[in-house]
Write an enzyme that holds these catalytic residues in place. Structure first.
Site, PDB file in Angstrom:
ATOM      1  N   CYS A 871      19.378 -90.232 -17.523  1.00  0.00           N
ATOM      2  CA  CYS A 871      19.706 -89.097 -18.395  1.00  0.00           C
ATOM      3  C   CYS A 871      21.086 -88.511 -18.107  1.00  0.00           C
ATOM      4  O   CYS A 871      21.796 -88.100 -19.027  1.00  0.00           O
ATOM      5  CB  CYS A 871      18.640 -88.021 -18.294  1.00  0.00           C
ATOM      6  SG  CYS A 871      18.567 -87.159 -16.715  1.00  0.00           S
ATOM      7  N   GLU A 872      21.500 -88.472 -16.845  1.00  0.00           N
ATOM      8  CA  GLU A 872      22.794 -87.872 -16.535  1.00  0.00           C
ATOM      9  C   GLU A 872      23.942 -88.763 -16.983  1.00  0.00           C
ATOM     10  O   GLU A 872      25.019 -88.275 -17.355  1.00  0.00           O
ATOM     11  CB  GLU A 872      22.856 -87.554 -15.046  1.00  0.00           C
ATOM     12  CG  GLU A 872      21.715 -86.648 -14.626  1.00  0.00           C
ATOM     13  CD  GLU A 872      21.939 -85.955 -13.304  1.00  0.00           C
ATOM     14  OE1 GLU A 872      22.891 -85.157 -13.223  1.00  0.00           O
ATOM     15  OE2 GLU A 872      21.170 -86.203 -12.366  1.00  0.00           O
ATOM     16  N   LEU A 873      23.724 -90.064 -16.959  1.00  0.00           N
ATOM     17  CA  LEU A 873      24.709 -90.984 -17.516  1.00  0.00           C
ATOM     18  C   LEU A 873      24.956 -90.666 -18.983  1.00  0.00           C
ATOM     19  O   LEU A 873      26.100 -90.566 -19.433  1.00  0.00           O
ATOM     20  CB  LEU A 873      24.191 -92.419 -17.379  1.00  0.00           C
ATOM     21  CG  LEU A 873      24.954 -93.482 -18.168  1.00  0.00           C
ATOM     22  CD1 LEU A 873      26.279 -93.791 -17.498  1.00  0.00           C
ATOM     23  CD2 LEU A 873      24.115 -94.753 -18.322  1.00  0.00           C
TER      24      LEU A 873
END
Length: 948
Positions: A871-873
């Site tokens: 998700c942070e990517l």
């Protein structure tokens, strides 16, 4: 108070209610009689979580006063639409499409969708989006795509074109669920409104529970001269006004700085402010009363005398010579550097093309629909027990216990079902505050739900950053050198302020840049404290690095895609930290996105008009997996009496899918040996008393870390179960032979490369990475400056996917956060940005329906089952992708987000006059002076640099 008795037809049954028609809202009455599927988020009619159908019309019940409701009105809540054993088509479709993440907003969406389909059983996708936008149904998790998918599918069922079986998950014939879209177990309670979130639990706490209300500072910086609560403590129902003098322990949040270069210990934040306030919205007192109304009325009577001090509302003001230190150290408390190759001044002076720019990333608000909340009490073992929205319960336990003067085993932290946080609940502040208040009240149970305005002030924000960068290339377009200087605004406290230094990890990621000099500094200001937010640190870095790459491509006369492609790092070439990339997948990602890019560019050429200009933006990025070297994770697996498996872990799930992640990983561990039915996997999660420390749900770590720890535990259990003939013992046989049935799996990251040196930026930080290329197509209205995102394409590599629907949902949601950051979202710490609308929240029509997601998994040798987090990517570069697209469309570079219509319009007008609007902090000729510290370090670290 004049009360009124009235009858209402609620979900087909006549119900008697008693209310104060002048004070009570419809949501108050509905929730008071136990129908807590009607959620209250913003409490101002801006989120739609409270939607009900009143006499055939959709209404937001939190702003519908009872005095305006007729007796015998007919009301439908989510509980009246379907039940767990008899789901409505909408509820089944929401589960099937993966539209349920944190789930807090979902009952409101289902009720809203029911009202839509009651009047239009065959809506178009755009009509669904228009309906949600008009009725202000807000979701922060999904980006709306899967929600619209669900409504369209449910409508087909209601028209008789599909069956319920068509929208119900069917396991594959081989029984393997890893990599499929099997539904989250928590989704069933969420679509039916039966999942109790924090405020729901607060309503259902035992008799005698006290309700808390906070008193917040309305001053950004000042000395507390005195607090007068004499009037407040005589108000009806008030039990106590809690101030700093009532705090157990030493009234500081124990959050030690972990960065070796930091000059502070990171423990300057009070639980309740005692001597000073450091930001607008600091807590100065808490009122405990018999109900929330009385607590809030009394809180308004607390008078705080504050002597105002100079306030610094950004990094630039806070580091000016002579600025008053906020704490017992200078405001700028951390400096890190990046050094690679030759001295960049000389290289750039000989480069054919050089560009420079100054950029600002905003202090982005998380804008969850559920405000922060929680409960605390003393449990049966004498432990101070807190239920909260924590993303790292064992860390919160480890920080909270010393803060409160407790032994660690006497402070228990439990994660409530949570309406998302996107990172801000990495902070233990609410958890510790709740524990402190129940202790100050002698162990009396307490519950606290912040108003949305209070929530906006209390919760931290993404760190703002100010960046100056230079980039050069040769005549053929090959990048020669990069320089950067970043100032990161950690806000009032150093707690979780360290992501501000990550430009030395992410600037220029994915490209071959042979020569680099960069410096990143972090400072305190009087802003809301910087905290974790998806893409923590990378978002700030890509704000300048992916923009400056775009600028250089255009100056050198290359297409933005082609310029990036020719400069991609090839096997053996190193990144900013002088280490090889773990996977060289950039070419594959860009190859996959190229056809979409070419098509979009041609479409922009043919469909642009004089007043509607279209453009395409492109970016590349990567993100870390785990929190670094010696990151540890533990989980337990137990063979249970049904010959299934019980999993014990602290994969804190706030919408990202920890429950289904645990199930799929566990099933993968046993599918070939035990032929395990995935429905026989039981979950015990996120309670420090019951599960081992699994670590924080951040840094894309849990799928990777839990996967490896699960394999370790499964191997141990299978070894114990195996008989001499190769078959496996049952639970009963294990017990009969006295063999242990529960085993602890452990995984600790080991990075066998150069230790990271923050003075040079040399070394390896993380055991794994993930990667993506992203494209956005936009349309800019040149008459108004309004930008509309038309389509997006995301090509990514996160290794093997554990659950496709979950990954898709994380991508759609992350893209929405990025689009919001690019176009509308903003936050200033002055009390005015206290709602979703004021802070630029993105509704359904703010996101494109045309989003393409493409997975290109490559091998992850360090991962037990091949996968890492995602998700942070996905949130690292969508904002700058959109800004690049605006520049491609109209030739206006937005250096300071958001690209609001008036800002784009001003840029267009300046362009007509042959000018360019640049940030006020642009340093111009003084740029090199800000880098002198780096050149000094080069001389001091020659041996280190040469060795690498």
């Amino acid at each position: 108070m004049a009360l009124r008795k009235m009858y209402l037809n609620i979900n087909g049954a006549e119900r008697l209610v008693v209310c104060d028609p002048e004070v009570d809202t419809l949501s108050d009455v509905i929730r008071r009689i136990g129908l807590t599927g009607t959620k209250v988020g913003c409490n101002t009619g801006q989120c739609g979580a409270c939607n009900v159908i009143l006499d055939g019309k959709l209404v937001r019940s939190c702003v519908k006063k009872m005095k305006n409701i007729k007796e015998y009105s007919t009301i439908t809540t989510v509980e009246g639409i379907g039940q767990p054993n008899a789901l409505h088509a909408l509820q089944q479709a929401f589960i099937f499409c993966g539209a349920v993440q944190c789930g807090f907003c979902i009952p409101g969406f289902i009720v809203s969708s029911k009202a839509l389909l009651d009047q239009n059983i065959n809506p178009t996708r755009q009509e669904v989006r228009d309906w949600f936008t008009k009725n202000r149904n807000g979701c922060r998790c999904t980006g709306y795509k899967q929600i619209v998918d669900a409504v369209i599918l449910a409508a087909a069922v209601l028209r008789g074109e599909k069956t319920m079986d068509d929208i119900t998950y069917q396991p594959p014939e081989d029984g393997r669920v890893y990599g499929t879209s099997n539904p989250r177990p928590a989704a069933y309670s969420k679509v039916t409104g039966l999942c109790d979130y924090g405020d729901d639990i607060g309503l259902k706490m035992p008799k005698g529970t006290l309700h808390l209300a906070v008193v917040l500072s309305k001053v950004s910086h000042g000395n507390i001269k005195g607090i007068d609560f004499s009037e407040a403590e005589t108000m009806p129902g008030v039990v106590k006004v809690i101030t700093a003098k009532d705090m157990p322990g030493y009234n500081r949040i124990f959050f030690p700085a972990t960065h070796s270069n930091s000059i502070t210990n990171g423990m300057e934040r009070p639980i309740i402010c005692d001597q000073k306030v450091f930001r607008y919205g600091d807590i100065v007192a808490v009122v405990a009363a018999d109900n929330e109304v009385n607590a809030r009325l009394a809180a308004q009577k607390v008078k705080v005398d504050i002597e105002e001090l100079p306030k610094y509302l950004n990094y630039l003001e806070a580091v000016v010579p002579g600025a008053m230190p906020l704490h017992d150290h200078q405001n700028q408390y951390l400096t890190v550097s990046a050094i690679k190759g030759e001295e960049t001044r000389e290289v750039l002076s000989q480069s054919k093309h050089v560009v420079e720019g100054s950029f600002h990333s905003i202090p982005q608000p998380h804008l969850t629909i559920e405000p922060d909340c929680g409960q605390a009490y003393i449990d049966e073992d004498g432990c101070v027990t807190v239920h909260s929205k924590s993303l790292m319960i064992h860390y919160a336990q480890g920080m909270g216990a010393p803060s409160l003067g407790l032994a660690p085993d006497k402070f228990r932290v439990i994660e409530n079902p949570t309406g998302a946080s996107f990172g801000y609940t990495m902070s233990p502040a609410m958890t510790i505050l709740l524990g402190a208040c129940t202790m100050a009240l002698g162990g009396t149970p307490v519950t606290l739900t912040l108003s949305y305005s209070e929530h906006m002030l209390f919760s931290g924000k993404r760190l703002a950053s100010y960046s100056n960068a230079r980039l050069g290339c040769d005549e053929e377009g090959k990048i020669t050198a990069m320089e950067f200087h970043v100032g990161a605004d950690a806000g009032a406290y150093t707690e979780l302020g360290e992501p501000g230094q990550k430009s030395v990890n992410w600037g220029g990621f994915g490209y071959n840049i042979p020569n680099i000099r960069g410096i990143s500094r972090v400072a305190n200001s009087n802003n809301s404290h910087g905290t974790a937010y998806r893409g923590s640190g990378s978002v700030q870095a890509y704000t300048w690095s992916e923009a400056i790459v775009d600028m250089l491509a255009k100056k050198a006369g290359f297409d933005s895609f082609d310029f990036r492609y020719m400069n991609l790092a090839k096997p053996g070439e190193t990144g900013i930290n002088q280490q090889p990339y773990r996977q060289y997948v950039f070419k594959d990602l860009m190859d996959a996105i190229k056809p979409y890019y070419d098509t979009a560019k041609k479409r922009c050429e043919t469909e642009s008009t004089d007043t509607k200009k279209r453009g395409v933006g492109i970016t590349n990025c990567g993100f870390m997996v785990s929190v670094g070297n010696e990151d540890a994770c533990q989980i337990d697996l137990e063979l249970n009496s049904e010959n299934g498996i019980t999993c014990y872990n602290a994969w804190q799930d706030q919408g990202q899918g920890g429950d289904i992640g645990t199930i799929n990983i566990t099933h993968e561990a046993f599918k070939d040996t035990l032929k395990l039915d995935y429905t026989k996997i039981k979950l015990v999660m996120s309670d420090t008393k019951l599960v081992p420390p699994t670590g924080p749900s951040g840094a894309n770590r849990q799928h990777f870390m839990v996967g490896n720890a699960t394999k370790d535990a499964a191997d141990q259990l299978l070894k114990a179960m195996q008989k001499p003939d190769g078959t496996y013992r049952t639970y009963e046989e294990m017990k009969a032979e006295g063999i242990e049935t529960r085993y602890r799996g452990t995984y600790v990251t080991k990075i066998h490369t150069t230790d990271f040196d923050w003075d040079t930026g040399i070394g390896e930080m993380w055991p794994e990475y993930n990667y993506c290329s992203l494209m956005a197509e936009v349309e800019v209205d040149t008459t108004t400056g309004k930008t509309t995102v038309l389509s997006m394409v995301l090509v990514y590599d996160i290794g093997t996917i554990g659950n496709q629907a979950v990954v898709d949902g994380q991508a759609y949601g992350a893209l929405m956060h990025g689009v919001g950051m690019a176009l509308s979202e903003q936050y200033i710490d002055d009390g005015n940005y206290d709602s979703l609308v004021k802070s630029g929240f993105t509704y359904a029509n703010g996101m494109p329906d045309d989003i393409t997601l493409i997975s290109l998994p490559s091998e992850r040798k360090n991962s037990a089952y091949g996968g890492v987090g995602c998700c942070e990517l996905f949130q690292s570069t969508p904002h700058v992708t959109v800004l690049n697209a605006i520049n491609d469309a109209v030739g206006v570079r937005i250096y300071e987000g958001p690209a609001a219509p008036e800002k784009v319009k001003a840029g267009l007008e300046a362009k007509k006059e042959g000018k360019e609007i640049k940030p006020h902090y642009y340093v111009g000729p003084d740029f090199y002076e800000s880098l002198e510290e780096i050149y000094t370090k080069v001389a001091q670290k020659k041996e280190t640099i040469t060795a690498n």
